[in-house]
Design an enzyme around this catalytic site. Structure first.
Site, PDB file in Angstrom:
ATOM      1  N   HIS A 122      -3.380   8.073   5.896  1.00  0.00           N
ATOM      2  CA  HIS A 122      -3.382   6.701   5.328  1.00  0.00           C
ATOM      3  C   HIS A 122      -4.850   6.298   5.866  1.00  0.00           C
ATOM      4  O   HIS A 122      -5.612   5.756   4.821  1.00  0.00           O
ATOM      5  CB  HIS A 122      -2.313   5.822   5.918  1.00  0.00           C
ATOM      6  CG  HIS A 122      -2.386   4.662   5.293  1.00  0.00           C
ATOM      7  ND1 HIS A 122      -2.205   4.366   3.967  1.00  0.00           N
ATOM      8  CD2 HIS A 122      -2.450   3.239   5.637  1.00  0.00           C
ATOM      9  CE1 HIS A 122      -2.011   2.785   3.468  1.00  0.00           C
ATOM     10  NE2 HIS A 122      -2.337   2.398   4.921  1.00  0.00           N
TER      11      HIS A 122
ATOM     12  N   CYS B 243       0.869  -1.153   0.100  1.00  0.00           N
ATOM     13  CA  CYS B 243      -0.085   0.048  -0.076  1.00  0.00           C
ATOM     14  C   CYS B 243       0.967   1.133  -0.035  1.00  0.00           C
ATOM     15  O   CYS B 243       0.164   2.475  -0.101  1.00  0.00           O
ATOM     16  CB  CYS B 243      -0.869  -0.060   0.943  1.00  0.00           C
ATOM     17  SG  CYS B 243      -1.978  -1.350   1.190  1.00  0.00           S
TER      18      CYS B 243
ATOM     19  N   HIS C  30     -10.154   1.626   0.294  1.00  0.00           N
ATOM     20  CA  HIS C  30      -8.627   1.603   0.267  1.00  0.00           C
ATOM     21  C   HIS C  30      -8.291   1.108  -1.216  1.00  0.00           C
ATOM     22  O   HIS C  30      -8.259  -0.205  -1.388  1.00  0.00           O
ATOM     23  CB  HIS C  30      -8.256   0.761   1.460  1.00  0.00           C
ATOM     24  CG  HIS C  30      -6.771   0.795   1.671  1.00  0.00           C
ATOM     25  ND1 HIS C  30      -5.757   1.514   0.771  1.00  0.00           N
ATOM     26  CD2 HIS C  30      -5.942  -0.025   2.556  1.00  0.00           C
ATOM     27  CE1 HIS C  30      -4.604   1.239   1.338  1.00  0.00           C
ATOM     28  NE2 HIS C  30      -4.573   0.442   2.336  1.00  0.00           N
TER      29      HIS C  30
END
Lengths: 274, 394
Positions: free
Chosen positions: B287, B161, B321
């Site tokens: 994040h 990620c 996400h």
């Protein structure tokens, strides 16, 4: 020349089942030892605790083994080095497991296999095992994965004036995936490089990215003495560089890094011995 | 570091194709999440699915590269004049002087998953999927080099990620050393079984739409996205890439360092590289996955390092996400904040976790943004922070 990178190799790690270490690989290359017939299953990297050593995927085991050896030889503390990991295919056996499980029983997917399936698994285990907070990256560029990793390691080394660890690896393909992404076996290689051309190094490298024709290929053939052990492993495109480090002569090696660009590397070994 | 001009950028997410759609969604507070209609085996959760993907006109010349991920990459390239901007840069500098640095976590593994679900009796891939170019983790980079006609160094960063945040750092180094004059950075990840059932196995998928930084958050919602930026050494621009910081947690493969040590190191490195104090930052895109642990650690780090007048938010309530694409999508959110003077809120959060300081707001607000920061954290404890500025600060 603008864009020319100059680094010194101060540590080398190498592992494949028939040549499980840099020393034996050098001996086979020079013809002082025959290619061993026996194969080791996989390395046991000292960085991992005994239980982890058994559980770690082959990709992680071979990457950590060569990374530790290269740092030992260079006499550097592993936790101080930024690291660049590069692999053509990553962990093909885990991909095979994931795809087969998803096709049958997706809700039974193993959480451990899942977090080990990321391309940066070896990079992650390395930073955890060494306690390193340094940056670490995981690259792939298909057939150009070795050249892409070497370029990025040299760029980091020069741009930020720091020693850098480069780790490359591939493992054998498994299951139906092997029919479209062939990979014949396991190979790990690692280099610790330092900025500039310094005394006492294994070799000096001078590199540049040059424009080539669209058909520009590599001149970096697999050294003949190593071919029985390394043929069919995609990341073995690194073979010519590692052979150059162990040789007594200078070499000029070329690998594609883009559709019309190549990485040109002058390898000047300083002593020719491991 | 010497700032780089960001001369073009775009993103395509569940919140819309292109910057205009995303900005409108950010200002209106409209989430792109929907109940999971992607997997054939039912999975309780919400996803950020790009609906425009179903109507992509796929050029026959790209038949070899056909897969969901490359279709999303192609759709994304058509937005905001990005393809034209790359062509112009390629003409200006020469195709070999433009690098292509792409980030993805799963590339086109969805195509490999499909092949395994339709294997021929002898274990061979079905004929239509015997295309090695979509079964490599470099699938995206290889396709984009062809689609954009670029000849410079081409590489995929795959650090889960943080992938498409790290592409900015890698491209900056290539430009700094004169290896290239410009770089296309990209991040594309698409929904696939590996991540949906993978995060399910870790018990991280929320049954409800993800609620980053909410006291009652219950996990993540996955999404898919394509994001791009064009970085140039010398150009006029209204946004500049001014700093990056990378670090490792050295803690655990799939959970963050409990004190956010890696995040702090990356933040400090990015600010130092940019020559900016924390007080210079006007907006931070977090994040903020809405996992219990990530948001707890991230909230503590940000609350302690930044003053009360910075606005901070997670935009995963809009997009989900997007994994390997998250870094660049959230860089685009920062670039839009600089352009429009709008600081997005924390969509889908109802009651903020008490760990969140005054920097968190539920709703967005118009305010000048001169410096914006985004942070991305990946499996393996891989962290990357990026800084953008409206001014060429150094």
């Amino acid at each position: 020349m603008k864009g020319t990178l100059q680094v010194s190799v101060s540590g080398v790690g190498f592992w494949c089942p028939r040549m499980p270490g840099w020393q034996v690989a050098c001996e086979v290359l020079r013809g002082t030892s025959p290619m061993p017939v026996a194969e080791q299953a996989r390395p046991s990297p000292v960085l991992l605790a005994p239980t982890e050593r058994r559980r770690a995927p082959d990709t992680v085991a071979v990457a950590l083994e060569v990374a530790s050896r290269a740092c030992e030889m260079a006499g550097v503390s592993p936790q101080d080095l930024p690291s660049v990991f590069s692999s053509t295919h990553g962990d093909l056996p885990i991909n095979d497991y994931m795809c087969a499980t998803l096709a049958s029983t997706p809700k039974l997917l193993s959480p451990t296999k899942f977090h080990n399936s990321v391309h940066n698994a070896a990079s992650g285990y390395w930073t955890i095992g060494t306690g390193s907070h340094q940056p670490s990256t995981a690259l792939t560029a298909w057939a150009d994965s070795f050249a892409a990793g070497l370029l990025e390691a040299m760029v980091q080394c020069q741009a930020d004036n720091t020693p850098v660890l480069l780790v490359i690896y591939d493992v054998a393909a498994k299951g139906p995936l092997a029919t479209v992404t062939p990979s014949a076996g396991m190979l790990g290689g690692a280099l610790v490089i330092r900025p500039g051309h310094v005394a006492g190094a294994v070799a000096h490298l001078s590199c540049a990215v040059q424009e080539t024709t669209i058909s520009g290929g590599s001149n970096a053939a697999l050294p003949e003495p190593w071919a029985p052990a390394l043929a069919g492993i995609p990341i073995a495109s690194a073979g010519a560089l590692f052979a150059g480090l162990a040789s007594a002569e200078s070499h000029r090696l070329v690998w594609p890094v883009g559709r019309t660009t190549s990485l040109v590397v002058e390898v000047n070994p300083l002593n020719g011995v491991a | 570091m010497k700032p780089l001009a960001v001369t073009a950028f775009t993103s395509t997410t569940a919140a819309g194709a292109g910057n205009t759609a995303l900005q409108a969604a950010l200002e209106a507070g409209v989430s792109g999440l929907r109940y999971n209609d992607f997997t054939t085996t039912p999975l309780d959760g919400h996803i950020g699915r790009v609906t425009e993907l179903d109507s992509v006109a796929w050029p026959e010349a790209f038949a070899e590269y056909d897969c969901r991920n490359n279709r999303l990459a192609w759709l994304g390239l058509q937005q905001d004049g990005f393809l034209e901007a790359v062509n112009a840069a390629s003409t200006r500098y020469g195709a070999a002087r433009v690098a292509l640095v792409v980030g993805t976590s799963t590339a086109s593994i969805g195509a490999t998953e499909e092949a395994y679900s339709r294997l021929e009796p002898e274990g061979l891939f079905p004929l239509d999927l015997r295309r090695p170019a979509v079964h490599t983790p470099h699938s995206l980079g290889h396709f984009l080099a062809v689609a954009l006609g670029l000849g410079g160094p081409c590489v995929t960063v795959a650090t889960a990620c943080s992938s498409s945040a790290k592409v900015f750092a890698q491209a900056e180094r290539l430009i700094r050393l004169g290896i290239v004059d410009a770089a296309v950075v990209a991040g594309v990840d698409t929904l696939c079984g590996s991540v949906l059932f993978g995060f399910n196995s870790l018990e991280l998928i929320s049954p409800e739409p993800c609620r980053p930084f909410d006291t009652a958050r219950s996990g993540i919602s996955l999404g898919e996205a394509a994001g791009y930026a064009l970085l140039e050494r010398e150009a006029s621009a209204d946004a500049w890439f001014v700093g990056h910081g990378e670090s490792s947690d050295a803690h655990h493969m799939s959970s963050p360092h409990p004190e956010g040590l890696g995040a702090r190191i990356a933040l400090e490195a990015a600010l130092e590289r940019a020559g900016l104090p924390p007080a210079a930052v006007d907006y931070i895109n977090l994040h903020g996955t809405a996992s219990v642990k990530n948001d707890e650690v991230e909230a503590a780090v940000i609350s302690s390092m930044f003053l009360a007048d910075v606005a901070v938010s997670s935009t995963k309530g809009w997009t989900g996400h997007t994994l390997g694409a998250a870094g660049i999508v959230e860089a685009v959110v920062c670039l839009l904040a600089l352009r429009h003077g709008f600081r997005p809120g924390n969509l889908l959060a109802r009651e903020l976790d008490p760990l969140c300081g005054p920097q968190w707001k539920l709703t967005g607000e118009a305010a000048p943004v001169r410096v914006a920061l985004t942070e991305s954290f990946g499996f393996g404890g891989n962290n990357c922070v990026l800084l953008f500025s409206a001014e060429r600060t150094q």
